[in-house]
Design a protein around this motif. Structure first.
Motif, mmCIF file in Angstrom:
data_model
loop_
_atom_site.group_PDB
_atom_site.id
_atom_site.type_symbol
_atom_site.label_atom_id
_atom_site.label_comp_id
_atom_site.label_asym_id
_atom_site.label_seq_id
_atom_site.Cartn_x
_atom_site.Cartn_y
_atom_site.Cartn_z
ATOM 1 N N UNK A 317 0.821 -1.216 0.000
ATOM 2 C CA UNK A 317 0.000 0.000 0.000
ATOM 3 C C UNK A 317 0.849 1.257 0.000
ATOM 4 N N UNK A 318 1.780 1.357 0.932
ATOM 5 C CA UNK A 318 2.528 2.601 1.117
ATOM 6 C C UNK A 318 3.863 2.611 0.385
ATOM 7 N N UNK A 319 4.315 1.454 -0.095
ATOM 8 C CA UNK A 319 5.621 1.285 -0.744
ATOM 9 C C UNK A 319 6.787 1.618 0.194
ATOM 10 N N UNK A 320 6.517 1.614 1.491
ATOM 11 C CA UNK A 320 7.588 1.769 2.469
ATOM 12 C C UNK A 320 8.283 0.421 2.662
ATOM 13 N N UNK A 349 8.566 3.422 17.303
ATOM 14 C CA UNK A 349 7.436 2.660 16.766
ATOM 15 C C UNK A 349 6.195 3.529 16.947
ATOM 16 N N UNK A 350 5.540 3.806 15.821
ATOM 17 C CA UNK A 350 4.390 4.710 15.789
ATOM 18 C C UNK A 350 3.149 3.881 15.472
ATOM 19 N N UNK A 351 2.206 3.855 16.386
ATOM 20 C CA UNK A 351 0.978 3.069 16.218
ATOM 21 C C UNK A 351 -0.212 4.005 16.095
ATOM 22 N N UNK A 352 -1.015 3.823 15.054
ATOM 23 C CA UNK A 352 -2.206 4.652 14.852
ATOM 24 C C UNK A 352 -3.279 4.193 15.830
ATOM 25 N N UNK A 353 -3.723 5.092 16.691
ATOM 26 C CA UNK A 353 -4.702 4.735 17.715
ATOM 27 C C UNK A 353 -6.061 4.415 17.087
ATOM 28 N N UNK A 354 -6.647 3.321 17.543
ATOM 29 C CA UNK A 354 -8.022 2.951 17.183
ATOM 30 C C UNK A 354 -8.218 2.845 15.673
ATOM 31 N N UNK A 355 -7.256 2.248 14.997
ATOM 32 C CA UNK A 355 -7.381 2.150 13.539
ATOM 33 C C UNK A 355 -8.502 1.201 13.130
ATOM 34 N N UNK A 356 -8.769 0.169 13.932
ATOM 35 C CA UNK A 356 -9.837 -0.770 13.590
ATOM 36 C C UNK A 356 -11.185 -0.048 13.507
ATOM 37 N N UNK A 366 -11.293 3.969 2.706
ATOM 38 C CA UNK A 366 -11.066 5.174 3.502
ATOM 39 C C UNK A 366 -9.939 4.993 4.495
ATOM 40 N N UNK A 367 -9.861 3.784 5.107
ATOM 41 C CA UNK A 367 -8.775 3.505 6.036
ATOM 42 C C UNK A 367 -7.423 3.548 5.354
ATOM 43 N N UNK A 368 -7.355 3.002 4.128
ATOM 44 C CA UNK A 368 -6.093 3.050 3.376
ATOM 45 C C UNK A 368 -5.694 4.489 3.075
ATOM 46 N N UNK A 369 -6.672 5.335 2.735
ATOM 47 C CA UNK A 369 -6.366 6.729 2.441
ATOM 48 C C UNK A 369 -5.815 7.432 3.681
ATOM 49 N N UNK A 370 -6.383 7.128 4.861
ATOM 50 C CA UNK A 370 -5.864 7.699 6.103
ATOM 51 C C UNK A 370 -4.407 7.281 6.301
ATOM 52 N N UNK A 371 -4.103 5.991 6.083
ATOM 53 C CA UNK A 371 -2.737 5.512 6.269
ATOM 54 C C UNK A 371 -1.768 6.207 5.322
ATOM 55 N N UNK A 384 17.230 13.825 6.576
ATOM 56 C CA UNK A 384 17.903 13.061 5.535
ATOM 57 C C UNK A 384 18.651 11.894 6.173
ATOM 58 N N UNK A 385 18.460 10.709 5.613
ATOM 59 C CA UNK A 385 19.101 9.510 6.147
ATOM 60 C C UNK A 385 18.223 8.721 7.085
ATOM 61 N N UNK A 386 17.151 9.332 7.631
ATOM 62 C CA UNK A 386 16.219 8.597 8.479
ATOM 63 C C UNK A 386 15.384 7.656 7.619
ATOM 64 N N UNK A 387 14.956 6.555 8.190
ATOM 65 C CA UNK A 387 14.218 5.532 7.441
ATOM 66 C C UNK A 387 12.854 5.330 8.079
ATOM 67 N N UNK A 388 11.806 5.352 7.248
ATOM 68 C CA UNK A 388 10.442 5.077 7.690
ATOM 69 C C UNK A 388 9.998 3.759 7.075
ATOM 70 N N UNK A 389 9.392 2.886 7.889
ATOM 71 C CA UNK A 389 8.952 1.572 7.411
ATOM 72 C C UNK A 389 7.572 1.267 7.980
ATOM 73 N N UNK A 390 6.897 0.321 7.344
ATOM 74 C CA UNK A 390 5.595 -0.131 7.849
ATOM 75 C C UNK A 390 5.760 -1.539 8.421
ATOM 76 N N UNK A 391 5.499 -1.668 9.728
ATOM 77 C CA UNK A 391 5.677 -2.947 10.399
ATOM 78 C C UNK A 391 4.422 -3.794 10.395
ATOM 79 N N UNK A 392 3.264 -3.164 10.415
ATOM 80 C CA UNK A 392 2.002 -3.888 10.468
ATOM 81 C C UNK A 392 0.890 -3.038 9.900
ATOM 82 N N UNK A 393 -0.354 -3.469 10.106
ATOM 83 C CA UNK A 393 -1.495 -2.779 9.509
ATOM 84 C C UNK A 393 -1.524 -1.305 9.873
#
Length: 739
Positions: A317-320, A349-356, A366-371, A384-393
């Motif tokens: 989805x995010x290509x991260x 580690x950044x977790x989106x609150x109440x994503x379900x 709509x949930x994908x658009x929010x993400x 510059x040089x920092x890395x962002x990744x997606x670990x889970x939903x």
């Protein structure tokens, strides 16, 4: 010189004397043919020199009778395998060979005397106007030029042609005109391009000096492009605003020699307004000094993750970078830190609150658009040089390299909270989002990246336990706890990620009718090695660490799904009873989550009963939240009554729907329970206050008879059924079990 051409020249010229100018020209021709050796550009130049012979001899030097030499040169010009055109200093055609007639479909008589660019590119559209301008510029530059242009042909269709423009000079070096050699590019000659086209991928070629970008038809098809423009903006202006900066940086890095190749995965706007994910790769062509002249490459549509293997390393989805890729990147950074004294890295580690609940309310699209919007904002907070990744939903990770101080990671976390705090715009409404952030930094104590990630996750769960929108830094003092508790806490987190928890249901029976009136949801841990673990062995630790919040959220969501299917199996109305901890009650997004579960599974608020302990209900800090739950119509039960110190006055003040008598009053098999008079008193007082009573731990028919005698409303226990899974609960309801 080619043998055949040498033989023809010797036959035509023989041993006759020739002018110095002619001998010099022939030597140049011979030199060009020696260089050619199959090289098309040199051969074209040689033909241009031969064509020049027709124009450069002064009239005084020309014999009135055409010599064999002149006839040969004229025949060579006429029979050249390329379209050969001569024009004067005003760009007007003076000679036009047979190949030119065949390519352009314009007879010699119509071509001579006409301006070359207007003759070949006569239309008034922008693309043809641009082609005319480029041809005129090439004719005016005074040195050999090569162009690749879509050129009108006699078939009525444009063909990709190579133009070689060669300036012509007289004996004194003055420019008297130009020769233009034009050849239709053979599509079969470029096997690589053919392979890309056959695969449905686009190819592109960027002339950096002229700032002109050629794109294949398959490239244009990917984004539904209908125009024929060849400016770089045709590509760059279609790039998603969040991706454009990284694409341009990648191109610049390769062109300047800082990167071995250009590669970028980004979004392009399709003509229908949608966004297409593409993977673009390119390589520069450089001059002897290393300066990039052209940038050529391919582009493939990777919107569907089935079309590419990049999904092995990137989130679809995010290509991260995905979890595996991030761990690999983190491992390399970890190794660098251990080699450099004083260096440090941080992990968030950044977790989106109440994503379900968001998904339930907005739908998956709509949930994908929010993400996607969350990702865009997270990227603005990083350096510059920092890395962002997606670990889970709904979980992301950030690697911060070269930390400048102990509080640098907390500053980044603060920026993230501020960026996410602004309302998110989805097609139907504005939406508020918060995130919980866990922070941990590298230290000598770490020997494995997995330990650093685990501690960051622990900090994130600590943050979630504080409520929405908080950060927490991992405290190394936690390592002083008993090792088995640390291990159990880590296993609990893994169990949540791997969905190892299960829900079993204990029927609640209407004592008067002997029919099931409700189901109590009980959580179990399906440990891969130790089997099914009862809640008393892990819930207390989950409470302490804050893990009870996400575990409780999962329990309520899963129970809601199962209950939705169970309702249709029985003829009687049912309630779903779920235990709620003090930590969950304090959590700021509890109401929103409950609303989301009810909406997602079509449940009425009155069908949900929340069971709380005496101590939780009596805490004054919870009064407002309890009132909010009552206002929603959710039922409130006091669990395990009879084991605490709750006063009857408190029962009246709390306005509970039901009391559940603790199982200790019935466990052991006594026909009337362990304290029958206490049970009788509790039931009578509760009836006077309008509160129902549920007896727990019922094991025998005699105990059920006693409860009917004293007027107890409902009961549950092994006499009716042990806890069963969702299928077992449906089976009990379908057979209309009665007691």
């Amino acid at each position: 010189m080619h043998r055949r051409l040498r033989r023809q020249l010797e036959e035509a010229l023989g041993q006759e004397e020739s002018s110095p100018h002619l001998r010099k020209l022939l030597r140049r021709i011979d030199k060009e043919y020696r260089r050619a050796d199959g090289e098309r550009a040199s051969l074209q130049h040689a033909l241009a020199l031969l064509s020049n012979l027709l124009k450069r001899q002064p009239n005084a030097e020309r014999p009135r009778v055409v010599s064999p030499k002149a006839r040969f040169v004229s025949r060579l010009f006429d029979q050249a395998p390329f379209a050969a055109v001569l024009c004067d200093a005003d760009r007007k055609v003076t000679a036009w060979n047979t190949a030119a007639e065949q390519l352009f479909g314009i007879p010699l008589a119509e071509a001579v005397g006409r301006e070359l660019s207007m003759l070949v590119f006569p239309d008034s559209d922008a693309t043809r106007a641009q082609a005319r301008t480029e041809l005129r510029q090439a004719l005016a530059l005074g040195d050999t030029q090569q162009l690749v242009r879509e050129t009108p042909t006699r078939s009525g269709q444009s063909r990709l042609c190579e133009w070689t423009v060669v300036p012509l000079h007289d004996g004194k070096g003055r420019e008297v005109g130009n020769a233009a050699l034009v050849r239709e590019r053979d599509p079969l000659s470029d096997r690589y391009a053919l392979a890309w086209q056959g695969a449905g991928d686009g190819i592109w070629d960027w002339d950096l000096a002229g700032d002109r970008l050629w794109m294949s038809d398959s490239w244009r098809a990917i984004v539904g492009m209908k125009g024929r423009g060849e400016t770089p903006s045709e590509w760059l202006d279609r790039i998603h605003p969040a991706d454009r900066d990284s694409v341009e940086k990648g191109i610049r890095a390769h062109v300047e020699g800082a990167a071995p190749r250009f590669e970028s995965e980004h979004r392009l706007r399709h003509e229908d307004g949608s966004w297409r994910w593409v993977l673009s790769r390119g390589q520069a062509t450089r001059d002897p000094a290393g300066k990039a002249l052209r940038l050529s490459g391919s582009m493939m549509d990777v919107t569907d993750p089935k079309l590419t293997t990049v999904r092995v390393l990137h989130d679809a989805l995010t290509r991260l970078p995905n979890r595996a890729h991030f761990i690999d990147v983190l491992r390399r950074a970890f190794a660098r830190v251990r080699r450099r004294e004083g260096a440090g890295i941080g992990v968030l580690i950044v977790d989106v609150d109440d994503f379900r609940s968001m998904n339930a309310r907005l739908g998956h699209e709509g949930g994908d658009e929010i993400l996607i919007q969350v990702v865009e904002r997270l990227q603005t907070c990083l350096g510059e040089g920092d890395v962002l990744a997606r670990l889970g939903a709904d979980e992301f990770a950030v690697l911060l390299e070269d930390l400048s101080g102990s509080g640098a990671a907390e500053i980044v976390a603060s920026r993230i909270h501020e960026a996410v705090a602004r309302p998110f715009q989805v097609p139907t409404e504005e939406f508020s989002v918060t995130v919980s952030i866990g922070i941990a930094s590298s230290a000598p104590a770490y020997t494995r990246v997995e330990d650093l990630l685990a501690d960051t996750a622990a900090a994130m769960y600590r943050a979630k336990a504080q409520g929405r929108g908080h950060s927490a830094v991992f405290d190394a003092k936690m390592r002083e706890r008993a090792p088995h508790l640390l291990e159990l806490e880590a296993e609990l987190r893994n169990a949540l990620a791997r969905e190892e928890f299960r829900v079993h249901y204990l029927p609640i029976v209407d004592v008067a009718r002997g029919r099931i009136q409700g189901l109590e949801a009980l959580i179990r841990w399906a440990h891969p090695e130790r089997g099914l673990i009862a809640p008393e062995h892990f819930v207390p630790l989950a409470e302490e660490t804050g893990l009870i919040v996400p575990i409780g959220r999962w329990l309520l969501g899963q129970a809601g799904r199962d209950f939705h299917s169970c309702r249709g199996a029985g003829a009687q109305p049912l309630t779903l009873n779920v235990n709620l901890s003090s930590r969950q009650l304090e959590h700021c997004d509890l109401l929103e989550h409950i609303d989301g579960v009810l909406a997602e599974h079509g449940l009425d608020a009155a069908e949900l009963a929340l069971e709380l302990t005496e101590s939780t209900l009596q805490c004054g800090e919870h009064a407002v939240r309890l009132g909010e739950l009552r206002d929603r119509g959710v039922r409130l039960y006091m669990d395990d009554f009879g084991t605490g110190a709750c006063s009857l006055n408190s029962l009246l003040r709390l306005q509970l729907d039901s009391l559940k008598i603790d199982r200790s009053l019935f466990t052991g098999g006594s026909p009337r329970g362990q304290a029958p008079e206490l049970v009788r008193t509790i039931v009578a007082l509760a009836r006077d206050m309008g509160t129902q009573v549920v007896a727990e731990g019922v094991e025998t028919a005699e105990q059920l008879g006693f409860l009917r005698e004293v007027g107890c409303t409902a009961a549950q226990g092994f006499y009716f059924s042990p806890p069963v899974d969702g299928e077992g609960a449906r089976a009990l309801l379908e057979r209309s079990a009665s007691w």
